[in-house]
Design a protein around this motif. Sequence first.
Motif, short mmCIF file in Angstrom:
data_model
loop_
_atom_site.label_atom_id
_atom_site.label_comp_id
_atom_site.label_asym_id
_atom_site.label_seq_id
_atom_site.Cartn_x
_atom_site.Cartn_y
_atom_site.Cartn_z
N PRO A 45 0.91 -1.30 0.03
CA PRO A 45 0.16 0.23 -0.17
C PRO A 45 0.82 1.32 0.36
O PRO A 45 2.08 1.04 0.36
N ARG A 80 6.20 -1.98 7.62
CA ARG A 80 5.20 -2.91 8.38
C ARG A 80 4.35 -1.67 9.77
O ARG A 80 3.30 -1.83 9.81
N GLU A 83 2.79 0.28 7.41
CA GLU A 83 1.56 0.11 6.69
C GLU A 83 0.27 0.01 8.06
O GLU A 83 -0.81 0.58 7.62
N HIS A 84 0.75 -0.35 9.29
CA HIS A 84 0.15 -0.54 10.58
C HIS A 84 -0.67 1.07 10.92
O HIS A 84 -2.08 1.40 11.09
N GLY A 86 -0.73 3.62 9.37
CA GLY A 86 -1.62 3.43 7.93
C GLY A 86 -3.22 3.17 8.01
O GLY A 86 -4.37 3.23 8.03
N ARG A 87 -3.38 2.34 8.58
CA ARG A 87 -4.56 1.35 9.54
C ARG A 87 -5.50 2.10 10.88
O ARG A 87 -6.92 1.65 10.34
N VAL A 88 -4.82 2.06 11.90
CA VAL A 88 -5.03 2.58 12.96
C VAL A 88 -5.27 3.95 13.19
O VAL A 88 -5.76 4.33 13.78
N PRO A 90 -4.88 6.97 10.80
CA PRO A 90 -4.23 7.41 8.85
C PRO A 90 -4.19 8.60 9.37
O PRO A 90 -3.47 9.29 7.85
N HIS A 102 0.63 4.51 19.75
CA HIS A 102 0.92 4.02 18.26
C HIS A 102 2.00 2.27 18.44
O HIS A 102 2.00 1.81 18.05
N ALA A 109 -0.30 -5.85 17.47
CA ALA A 109 -0.26 -6.39 16.34
C ALA A 109 0.14 -7.78 15.93
O ALA A 109 -0.18 -8.05 15.49
N GLU A 113 -2.47 -10.71 14.69
CA GLU A 113 -2.59 -10.39 12.93
C GLU A 113 -1.87 -11.22 12.59
O GLU A 113 -0.58 -11.31 12.61
#
Length: 232
Positions: A45, A80, A83-84, A86-88, A90, A102, A109, A113
């Motif tokens: 992403p 990674r 990217e994390h 960006g999910r939790v 943004p 964070h 995660a 995950e």
Amino acid sequence: ARERYGPQFAKSWITHASQLGTILYHRGQSSRQPRKFMPAYASHPLLPSAMWALVQRWLAARASQLRPSTVYHHEIALRRFLEHLGRVAPQVCRFEDVTREHVESFFRAMIDEPSAGSGVPLSLITRSNRTNSLALFFRDTVAWDWESAPQRQLVDCRDKPPHLERVPRFIPEEELARVMSGIRALVCPLQRAALLTLRWSGARRGEVRRLALDCLDRYPDGTARLRIPVGK
């Protein structure tokens, strides 16, 4: 079982087919120049440009002191993490806005995950290495006072998950005897010498592959000596 191992075999097939095409091309048995296709599972992403630029700057600064494989794993760990984020979170677009919460969310995660490639949770070693990559990145960028760097050290060695110390399993005498009989029966002298070196020196596979032809000599007192290239 099919659902679990199907994607893994599919990825291996893509890799092996690409390697075979490359070998045939360089041997002159194929006129088709090999092309590298990025499989769907390896797509990445988009990341915040300012944060990713700082990561690339740090990797370039450390590249002269680290092995290429180490730089590669640092890059994966930091990717990674972004990217994390960006999910939790943004809304976070600069490392200045990254908080300890964070980072702790990323640690949780990694436990819960599953991995995108295998579908299984990350191993303890992978989690520890990625935590170490974050710690090194934050330590250096804070110490070097880079622009847009975090305001303070957010990760340290105490955040690494504890390692479980396991006692290596020894090879029973009867099993070792069968292994040695198979080694002595090998026709190729190089294969036989490599496996005997592994058996008696404890060297790693890569270290034995890098041995020079004159690696065996003697100490001044006549004791045999095997000179193994520097490794881990």
